[in-house]
Design an enzyme around this catalytic site. Structure first.
Site, short mmCIF file in Angstrom:
data_model
loop_
_atom_site.label_atom_id
_atom_site.label_comp_id
_atom_site.label_asym_id
_atom_site.label_seq_id
_atom_site.Cartn_x
_atom_site.Cartn_y
_atom_site.Cartn_z
N TYR A 293 0.86 -1.18 0.00
CA TYR A 293 0.00 0.00 0.00
C TYR A 293 0.90 1.23 0.00
O TYR A 293 1.80 1.34 0.83
CB TYR A 293 -0.89 0.00 1.25
CG TYR A 293 -1.80 1.20 1.37
CD1 TYR A 293 -2.89 1.36 0.51
CD2 TYR A 293 -1.59 2.16 2.35
CE1 TYR A 293 -3.74 2.45 0.63
CE2 TYR A 293 -2.44 3.26 2.48
CZ TYR A 293 -3.52 3.40 1.62
OH TYR A 293 -4.36 4.48 1.74
N ASP B 203 9.33 2.61 -0.03
CA ASP B 203 8.27 3.28 0.73
C ASP B 203 8.49 2.91 2.20
O ASP B 203 8.16 1.80 2.63
CB ASP B 203 6.90 2.82 0.24
CG ASP B 203 5.76 3.49 0.99
OD1 ASP B 203 6.00 3.97 2.13
OD2 ASP B 203 4.64 3.54 0.47
N LYS C 28 4.15 9.60 8.58
CA LYS C 28 3.82 10.17 9.90
C LYS C 28 4.92 10.11 10.97
O LYS C 28 4.97 10.98 11.84
CB LYS C 28 2.56 9.49 10.39
CG LYS C 28 2.53 7.99 10.05
CD LYS C 28 1.14 7.54 9.66
CE LYS C 28 1.19 6.23 8.88
NZ LYS C 28 0.09 6.05 7.98
N1 HOZ Z 1 -2.33 1.04 6.71
C1 HOZ Z 1 -2.65 2.41 6.94
C2 HOZ Z 1 -1.44 3.12 7.38
N2 HOZ Z 1 -0.30 2.84 6.61
C3 HOZ Z 1 -3.81 2.49 7.85
C4 HOZ Z 1 -4.20 3.86 8.28
C5 HOZ Z 1 -5.36 4.43 7.56
O1 HOZ Z 1 -5.59 4.10 6.38
O2 HOZ Z 1 -6.05 5.21 8.18
#
Ligand code: HOZ
Length: 429
Positions: free
Chosen positions: A142, A237, A265
């Site tokens: 992702y 990433d 983040k």
């Molecule tokens: N997997 C996402 C963070 N890399 C989850 C957080 C989200 O989509 O709110």
């Protein structure tokens, strides 16, 4: 009715699905989302006053635990000086220098506001540099929710069963090619078919959005070699692994040097931040020094920079920070593994450092297809049990558990005790 339930009902009237990001709706685990009122150290407290040991940590950035006093002070001081200027500040220079001094592959860095933005921009930079348009990504990885990355994506879209998302025109994804994680031959095949058109290979060096899936030996080095051979750029990433697996992220941990890296983040210490950086010859193409346009009023926001700087300085200056955290992670996840074995279950625990997850399946999980064999109903029952016993896990099979430095051995042992009871009770059913 609990306050969380009431808030969720109210939220659903004004916010799509009642939440501002899908995974937190708890849809796949059949629960009502807990509305969080506050957090401190290793714990979060919901609107009903229930306390949870937090294994999400805002999806990674709270590696020091919530409300670390130095980060909080830095934020409060920065707030007093002004919330946003939309102009250059000294703190941005400090941040850029700090990141470049910590991560050897990063010679220049640009701050943005999220991992999604970082990836979108890094991909544009790679295309601008190579003059090529195709991007290779891996099924189950992702890279945020920009159009071209929503192809066989992990995280919330995998959880919701919409890995290719509606609303993304075909034109936006026609240059996105997908390969199989841990399968170099699937990458070679794409390069044989159209290598001269491939601008970059983007990969999560540890996939952590289809559950946690580790790179097999030679996989990342193989990608490096394929990219070198073909003139494509290698983008790591590191939104999840950056400043988590080691001070210099997964690239330091596995000793592979990507051309570009994206962060999220964690470099904001909990504030909305992302960044992308890497080779100077590529980064110099970014406007205003070059023709690849990318911009943002809130990029390098002074409060976010203050939080991020405070956190990164602690991570850099605390002796043995990562050795200790990773050791804690290893013994914790090995404890989970042992408990599963002793309960006679075939389930798999994948982990590295302070990241890990359980898959409710009986074979190894090293790619998307294998991750999808996990029994998501079993995950939901495990999730609900743990939540009911004061443990807050990511509400999806296809996310990671994040440990923080604020968690004590005693708290982690407490988790394992609860987990063992869960295993015993689930056996009885
Ligand atoms: N997997 C996402 C963070 N890399 C989850 C957080 C989200 O989509 O709110």
């Amino acid at each position: 009715m609990s306050k969380s339930e009431m808030l969720f009902q109210e939220a659903a009237r004004f916010i799509p699905g009642g939440v501002n990001s899908p995974v937190r709706a708890f849809g796949s685990v059949g629960e009502t989302p807990r509305f969080i009122a506050s957090a401190n150290g290793a714990y979060m407290t919901d609107a009903d006053g229930n306390q949870y040991l937090d294994f999400v940590g805002s999806w990674g950035p709270m590696i020091l635990g919530h409300n670390h006093p130095a980060v909080l002070d830095a934020v409060l001081n920065a707030c007093r000086q002004g919330l946003s200027f939309g102009a250059a500040t000294e703190r941005e220079v400090e941040m850029a220098e700090l990141i470049c001094s910590i991560v050897p592959s990063i010679e220049m860095v640009r701050m943005v506001n999220s991992g999604t933005e970082a990836v979108m921009s890094a991909v544009r930079a790679a295309r601008g540099f190579t003059g090529r348009s195709k991007i290779v990504k891996f099924a189950g990885c992702y890279h945020g929710h920009s159009d071209s990355m929503l192809v066989k994506a992990g995280s919330g879209v995998m959880t919701a069963g919409i890995p290719d998302s509606a609303g993304v025109p075909e034109g936006c994804t026609q240059d996105t090619l997908t390969a199989v994680y841990n399968d170099l031959e699937s990458v070679e095949e794409l390069f044989r078919a159209c290598g001269s058109e491939i601008a970059a290979v983007i990969v999560e060096p540890v996939a952590a959005n289809m559950g946690v899936v580790l790179p097999e030996k030679g996989f990342l080095a193989g990608l490096r070699e394929i990219c070198d051979r073909s003139g494509a750029l290698l983008i790591f990433d590191e939104v999840i692994t950056g400043f988590r697996l080691s001070l210099s992220g997964a690239q330091g941990y596995f000793d592979i040097r990507p051309d570009l890296t994206t962060f999220g983040k964690i470099i904001g210490g909990g504030m909305p931040v992302g960044a992308y950086g890497g080779r100077k010859d590529v980064m110099k193409l970014i406007a205003p020094s070059g023709p690849v346009y990318q911009a943002g009023t809130l990029s390098g926001n002074p409060v976010a920079m203050a939080a991020g700087l405070a956190q990164l300085q602690i991570l850099r200056d605390t002796p043995d920070f990562y050795e200790k955290l990773n050791r804690k992670g290893d013994s914790f996840f090995e404890g989970m593994k042992k408990a599963v074995q002793e309960a006679g279950k075939p389930w798999r625990i994948n982990h590295v450092g302070s990241l890990g997850c359980i898959f409710f399946t009986d074979g190894p999980v090293s790619n998307y297809a294998q991750a999808k064999t996990s029994d998501t109903e079993a995950f939901a029952s495990y999730f609900s049990y743990m939540l009911g016993h004061g443990i807050y896990l990511a509400p999806s099979q296809f996310e990671a558990m994040f440990l923080s430095a604020a968690m004590t051995e005693k708290e982690l042992e407490g988790f394992l005790e609860t987990f063992k009871i869960y295993l015993k009770e689930s056996q009885a059913k």
